[in-house]
Scaffold this active site. Structure first.
Site, PDB file in Angstrom:
ATOM      1  N   ASP A 174       0.812  -1.215   0.000  1.00  0.00           N
ATOM      2  CA  ASP A 174       0.000   0.000   0.000  1.00  0.00           C
ATOM      3  C   ASP A 174       0.845   1.264   0.000  1.00  0.00           C
ATOM      4  OD1 ASP A 174       1.012  -0.338   2.542  1.00  0.00           O
ATOM      5  OD2 ASP A 174      -0.914  -0.771   3.470  1.00  0.00           O
ATOM      6  N   ASP A 229      -7.192  -2.089  14.099  1.00  0.00           N
ATOM      7  CA  ASP A 229      -8.578  -2.454  13.794  1.00  0.00           C
ATOM      8  C   ASP A 229      -8.659  -3.726  12.953  1.00  0.00           C
ATOM      9  OD1 ASP A 229      -7.714  -1.589  11.327  1.00  0.00           O
ATOM     10  OD2 ASP A 229      -9.016   0.174  11.220  1.00  0.00           O
ATOM     11  N   HIS A 262      -6.865  -4.404  10.202  1.00  0.00           N
ATOM     12  CA  HIS A 262      -6.631  -4.296   8.749  1.00  0.00           C
ATOM     13  C   HIS A 262      -5.318  -4.949   8.330  1.00  0.00           C
ATOM     14  CE1 HIS A 262      -4.733  -0.110   9.572  1.00  0.00           C
ATOM     15  NE2 HIS A 262      -3.749  -0.868   9.171  1.00  0.00           N
ATOM     16  N   GLU A 266      -9.469  -1.583   5.520  1.00  0.00           N
ATOM     17  CA  GLU A 266     -10.133  -1.202   6.759  1.00  0.00           C
ATOM     18  C   GLU A 266     -11.422  -2.010   6.950  1.00  0.00           C
ATOM     19  OE1 GLU A 266      -8.382   0.353   8.674  1.00  0.00           O
ATOM     20  OE2 GLU A 266      -7.872   2.405   8.134  1.00  0.00           O
TER      21      GLU A 266
HETATM   22  C1  GLP Z   1      -0.224   0.492   8.446  1.00  0.00           C
HETATM   23  C2  GLP Z   1       0.058  -0.392   7.230  1.00  0.00           C
HETATM   24  C3  GLP Z   1      -0.162  -1.851   7.566  1.00  0.00           C
HETATM   25  C4  GLP Z   1       0.539  -2.208   8.842  1.00  0.00           C
HETATM   26  C5  GLP Z   1      -0.032  -1.368   9.966  1.00  0.00           C
HETATM   27  C6  GLP Z   1       0.511  -1.729  11.333  1.00  0.00           C
HETATM   28  O1  GLP Z   1      -1.562   0.786   8.589  1.00  0.00           O
HETATM   29  N1  GLP Z   1      -0.746  -0.044   6.110  1.00  0.00           N
HETATM   30  O2  GLP Z   1       0.322  -2.641   6.491  1.00  0.00           O
HETATM   31  O3  GLP Z   1       0.386  -3.566   9.131  1.00  0.00           O
HETATM   32  O4  GLP Z   1       0.271  -0.017   9.671  1.00  0.00           O
HETATM   33  O5  GLP Z   1       1.614  -0.943  11.665  1.00  0.00           O
HETATM   34  P1  GLP Z   1       2.602  -1.265  12.842  1.00  0.00           P
HETATM   35  O6  GLP Z   1       3.430  -2.421  12.396  1.00  0.00           O
HETATM   36  O7  GLP Z   1       3.429  -0.030  12.967  1.00  0.00           O
HETATM   37  O8  GLP Z   1       1.785  -1.556  14.038  1.00  0.00           O
END
Ligand code: GLP
Length: 272
Positions: free
Chosen positions: A67, A136, A138, A143
């Site tokens: 993404d 959440d 995702h 989402e």
């Molecule tokens: C973002 C990314 C996700 C990732 C998430 C969790 O939203 N789009 O791909 O898994 O963050 O981030 P973190 O690893 O910092 O908790």
């Protein structure tokens, strides 16, 4: 789903980097799906070390990132493009023409999204997809409410994601600077990968890990769709695994796997 519980985030990252290294060794021209966020950072660090110290060769590897924020140019310091350059691509011998991160500045994001899908297909499909998980539930930026058959497309971020990412990437109280839209692989795009590796660490991820692993498959927790995939490995540290009801069973399964099947069958046959 294979659930592996390790002591801490360091062990999680070492194991994840080992799995990715093995994938590259088995298939030097493999296609990797890559993720951003704080969770995989140490994994990338270890992969860089595998490259510099052990000569792990990325020259034929193709990558597709999950993404990107819509509206951020690739050079923006908070873009996922910059994240990947800084954490991995600048430090290994990956061929830049084989690297794909969704374009945050595309004039026609929907057309770009369908081009991205075509590129993944033309590359032969993703062999190993690395994932983190949002608070959440995702995966990518899918989402709650994202169709489980969704493909790469534009997605509006939830307020929670905007707040979470503000803290992590822009600094406390900087929510207004976080883009509200993203371009993300869909849930079905992710499920097309041959193998999926999801990482989660820390107590704040414990409730959502319990939901996506042990709760129902639902578009309200898009990671729960991984239950439908035949080759998912989830590596959790003790803190992230602390709310799993069947924690004891997952650990027991891992214990049993230490004994090779033929040896286990011989031992049972002898006991009969
Ligand atoms: C973002 C990314 C996700 C990732 C998430 C969790 O939203 N789009 O791909 O898994 O963050 O981030 P973190 O690893 O910092 O908790």
């Amino acid at each position: 789903m294979e659930i592996i519980i390790v002591a801490d985030a360091q062990q999680m990252s070492e194991m994840a980097a080992g799995i990715i290294r093995d994938q590259i060794l088995v298939k030097p021209d493999c296609v990797l799906g890559l993720a951003t966020g704080s969770t995989p950072e140490a994994t990338y660090k270890r992969l860089v070390r595998h490259h510099t110290e052990d000569g792990l060769d990325f020259s034929q590897v193709t990558t597709f990132n999950l993404d990107e924020y819509l509206g951020l140019p690739p050079t923006h310091e908070q873009s996922y493009h910059t994240f990947m350059q800084d954490r991995l691509f600048n430090h290994v011998n990956v061929d830049p023409t084989r690297v794909h991160v969704p374009k945050g500045m595309s004039a026609d994001p929907e057309a770009f999204a369908s081009w991205y899908e075509d590129e993944i297909e033309a590359s032969g499909g993703i062999d190993l997809q690395l994932l983190g998980i949002g608070g959440d539930g995702h995966i990518g930026f899918n989402e709650p409410g994202s169709s489980l058959s969704s493909r790469t497309r534009v997605k509006t971020l939830t307020k929670q994601t905007i707040e979470d990412n503000a803290r992590l990437f822009f600094g406390e109280g900087q929510e207004h600077l976080v883009p509200r839209f993203s371009i993300t692989m869909g849930v079905a795009t992710i499920l097309d990968a041959q193998r999926i590796l999801l990482l989660a660490a820390g107590a704040q991820k414990a409730p959502i890990c319990q939901k996506f692993i042990e709760g129902p498959v639902t578009s309200m927790v898009t990671a729960s769709a991984l239950q439908l995939h035949p080759a998912v490995t989830v590596i959790l540290d003790e803190a992230a695994a602390s709310k799993l009801e069947h924690r004891g069973y997952y650990k027991w399964v891992q214990e049993q796997k230490k004994e090779e099947y033929p040896a286990a069958l011989r031992r049972i046959a002898q006991a009969l």
